[in-house]
Write an enzyme that holds these catalytic residues in place. Structure first.
Site, short mmCIF file in Angstrom:
data_model
loop_
_atom_site.label_atom_id
_atom_site.label_comp_id
_atom_site.label_asym_id
_atom_site.label_seq_id
_atom_site.Cartn_x
_atom_site.Cartn_y
_atom_site.Cartn_z
CG HIS A 18 -1.88 -1.06 1.39
ND1 HIS A 18 -1.94 -1.89 2.48
CD2 HIS A 18 -2.88 -1.47 0.56
CE1 HIS A 18 -2.94 -2.74 2.33
NE2 HIS A 18 -3.52 -2.53 1.19
CE LYS A 42 -12.77 -6.73 3.10
NZ LYS A 42 -11.99 -5.91 2.19
CB SER A 130 -4.04 -6.67 4.85
OG SER A 130 -3.82 -5.39 4.32
P1 ADP Z 1 -9.77 -3.62 -0.18
O1 ADP Z 1 -10.41 -4.27 1.00
O2 ADP Z 1 -10.48 -2.42 -0.70
O3 ADP Z 1 -9.31 -4.56 -1.28
P2 ADP Z 1 -7.02 -3.39 0.61
O4 ADP Z 1 -6.56 -2.62 1.79
O5 ADP Z 1 -6.83 -4.85 0.65
O6 ADP Z 1 -8.50 -2.95 0.46
O7 ADP Z 1 -6.36 -2.82 -0.70
C1 ADP Z 1 -6.53 -1.49 -1.14
C2 ADP Z 1 -5.95 -1.35 -2.54
O8 ADP Z 1 -4.56 -1.58 -2.50
C3 ADP Z 1 -6.51 -2.35 -3.56
O9 ADP Z 1 -6.59 -1.71 -4.82
C4 ADP Z 1 -5.47 -3.43 -3.60
O10 ADP Z 1 -5.47 -4.12 -4.83
C5 ADP Z 1 -4.22 -2.60 -3.42
N1 ADP Z 1 -3.12 -3.39 -2.86
C6 ADP Z 1 -3.14 -4.20 -1.79
N2 ADP Z 1 -1.94 -4.79 -1.59
C7 ADP Z 1 -1.13 -4.34 -2.59
C8 ADP Z 1 0.23 -4.59 -2.97
N3 ADP Z 1 0.98 -5.47 -2.31
N4 ADP Z 1 0.72 -3.93 -4.04
C9 ADP Z 1 -0.06 -3.08 -4.73
N5 ADP Z 1 -1.34 -2.80 -4.45
C10 ADP Z 1 -1.89 -3.42 -3.39
#
Ligand code: ADP
Length: 168
Positions: A18, A42, A130
């Site tokens: 992130h 969630k 995560s």
């Molecule tokens: P959500 O529950 O909305 O998917 P996340 O916190 O899991 O929220 O992810 C938020 C955004 O960050 C999403 O677009 C996800 O694809 C992106 N994301 C999560 N992990 C990574 C990573 N390792 N590299 C790039 N983008 C990521």
């Protein structure tokens, strides 16, 4: 006109993946709002307040970044913040289907006045999520490869609290 983008997500917790997306997108806009979603459906490890606090901790040195919690529709949050661009990260092909659905839905809800920009995950973060961080934490693995070192104590404390709360 100021270009304001929103990077929405659960950030449960925020990982180096992130942070990489945040660091790469701030150069493209005047302001980046990291929107931390409170979705009561969630089952997150961290409360909204904890997740916002963790994101703030790693973003505090950049005055182009704002961190805010939100609930409900992303398009409403965008309108409140006069933002028209959504940032999302794309990892493997498996992200694509869901992200496309989300992007088309948001665009329709906002009468095509909102655009989603996808940034590809960096090579080193391609398989970082995560959920993986939580899995590693539960098994006592090292977390500094996956998240900002200032946040490790939050995760370790959460693991302890969870273990303490387990019943026989
Ligand atoms: P959500 O529950 O909305 O998917 P996340 O916190 O899991 O929220 O992810 C938020 C955004 O960050 C999403 O677009 C996800 O694809 C992106 N994301 C999560 N992990 C990574 C990573 N390792 N590299 C790039 N983008 C990521």
């Amino acid at each position: 006109m100021n270009k304001v983008a929103v990077y929405p997500g659960s950030f449960d917790p925020i990982t180096k993946g992130h942070i990489d997306i945040i660091n790469r997108s701030i150069f493209l806009f005047d302001k980046l709002i990291v929107g931390v979603l409170n979705n009561p459906k969630k089952n997150t490890w961290f409360t909204l307040e904890e997740r916002v606090e963790m994101v703030k901790k790693v973003c505090k040195d950049n005055n182009k970044i704002e961190v805010r919690g939100f609930e409900g529709l992303l398009v409403d949050f965008m309108r409140e913040n006069e933002a028209s661009i959504i940032i999302r990260g794309l990892r493997a092909v498996s992200d694509y289907e869901y992200e496309l659905q989300l992007s088309l839905t948001n665009s329709s809800l906002a009468n095509n006045e909102i655009e989603t920009i996808f940034l590809p995950a960096s090579r080193e973060n391609l398989y970082l999520s995560s959920s993986i961080v939580k899995e590693v934490a539960v098994h006592g693995g090292k977390l500094n490869e996956f998240m900002d070192s200032r946040l490790i104590e939050y995760v370790e404390k959460k693991v302890k609290d969870k273990e303490g709360g387990k019943k026989c």
